[in-house]
Design an enzyme around this catalytic site. Structure first.
Site, mmCIF file in Angstrom:
data_model
loop_
_atom_site.group_PDB
_atom_site.id
_atom_site.type_symbol
_atom_site.label_atom_id
_atom_site.label_comp_id
_atom_site.label_asym_id
_atom_site.label_seq_id
_atom_site.Cartn_x
_atom_site.Cartn_y
_atom_site.Cartn_z
ATOM 1 C CB THR A 15 39.318 40.555 34.302
ATOM 2 O OG1 THR A 15 39.876 40.993 33.066
ATOM 3 C CG2 THR A 15 38.395 39.373 34.059
ATOM 4 N NE ARG A 16 41.110 38.321 41.040
ATOM 5 C CZ ARG A 16 42.133 38.248 41.882
ATOM 6 N NH1 ARG A 16 43.378 38.239 41.415
ATOM 7 N NH2 ARG A 16 41.920 38.209 43.181
ATOM 8 C CG MET A 17 39.019 45.420 40.346
ATOM 9 S SD MET A 17 39.699 47.086 40.378
ATOM 10 C CE MET A 17 41.121 46.853 41.431
ATOM 11 C CG ASN A 230 45.535 41.783 40.998
ATOM 12 O OD1 ASN A 230 45.866 42.358 39.968
ATOM 13 N ND2 ASN A 230 46.409 41.310 41.856
#
Length: 331
Positions: A15-17, A230
């Site tokens: 998600t954060r990538m 993350n």
């Protein structure tokens, strides 16, 4: 060493990538992050591993289809680390040994550190042993709470810390070793009565301490081993750490790398003694370079390229696969 298995948590999305690729498959020096965690387990003698997968699990399983000793379980709903380990409980039924729990997006764990964890756990005969790290800036990591005698009293999540607890520099990076029976016992006693509605693995440690079962906190992890990827920025940090280790290994084996900062060397590459790698060279993939070679500057070797002993790979040459010999015209 007692019989030991591993549970590796690898169900996370990227998600954060901002990526559709499963987080543990993001590349670090030529291999997916998860490969480094599996390799570390094998090097300490752990050959049976349960991998907890979720997002695009088929792709993760396909990537590691040739790896022996892996069992796959699915976490359909992402509701906490404790819940992820619950998904693996069937693989532990009847197992009388130790269980290491690791994260698949934290490839910087050293083999020597993992060995230290296993040795301390067995020697202390604890129900659970966790590695800790001491950081100058502990940021939002969970803090290690110790009693007046220095024994582990609990783990306090940063958002729940008092000012005094927030000042604690000893943190929990998430490397655990349990007795299998104690892990199963404690998993049965945790709940998701918290703001996020999740089952936290750290709650198992609280349950063991409450039941007066021995819990150890071993300050053995170096700050670089704490980093998990993350985000893209953290992936850069992890890649830098792994690449520095790769470079150091080659240097110790008699390779000259003129400028490591401008050179990329894949984790799968092999380089012979007395070879010189000049700046701005890229060695990408399972490349094999013999001894007494000179490569670069600005050379690019990829695929399964094999460079014969004593060969000079001239500047600006690009080779993808095949044999490179001293008689090869490189222009």
């Amino acid at each position: 060493m007692r019989p030991t298995r591993a549970i590796i948590l690898a169900a996370g999305k990227s998600t954060r990538m901002k990526s559709d690729l499963p987080k543990v498959l993001h590349d670090v020096c030529g291999r997916p992050m998860l490969a480094y965690v599996i390799e570390a387990c094998r090097k300490v003698g752990i050959n049976e591993m349960t991998i907890v997968v979720g997002h695009r699990k088929e792709l993760v399983m396909e990537t590691f289809r040739n790896e022996p000793g892996l069992q796959w379980v699915t976490q359909e709903e992402q509701i906490g680390t404790g819940h992820a380990v619950m998904m693996a409980r069937q693989s532990l039924e009847g197992f009388d040994g130790d269980v290491v729990v690791l994260y698949g997006d934290a490839p910087c764990i050293r083999v020597s550190t993992l060995q230290q964890l296993l040795a301390h756990h067995e020697e202390s005969n604890a129900s659970v042993t966790l590695l800790t790290a001491v950081l100058d800036d502990p940021a939002a990591y969970g803090r290690i709470i110790r009693d007046d005698n220095g024994y582990l009293a609990g783990i306090r999540e940063f958002k729940d810390c008092t000012d005094a607890q927030a000042a604690i520099q000893e943190i929990n990076p998430g490397y655990y070793c349990y007795r299998a029976a104690d892990l199963l016992w404690s998993l049965d006693r945790i709940d998701n009565d918290n703001a996020k509605g999740e089952y936290y693995l750290t709650d198992t440690i609280a349950k063991l301490i409450e039941d007066n079962r021995p819990a150890e906190a071993l300050p053995g992890a170096a700050p670089e081993e704490v980093i998990a990827a993350n985000s893209r920025a953290e992936l850069v940090d992890v890649t830098r750490i792994i690449h520095q280790r790769i470079v150091r290994i080659h240097l110790e084996q008699g390779v000259t790398i003129v400028d490591p900062g401008s050179t990329f060397i894949d984790s799968r590459a092999t380089i012979g003694q007395d070879t010189v790698i000049r700046p701005f060279t890229v060695i990408d993939g399972p490349v094999r370079i013999g001894s007494n070679c000179v490569v670069g500057p600005f050379a690019h070797l990829s695929g399964g390229a094999v460079v014969e002993k004593g060969t000079t790979v001239e500047p600006f040459v690009q080779v993808s696969g095949g044999l490179v010999t001293r008689k090869t015209a490189l222009a």
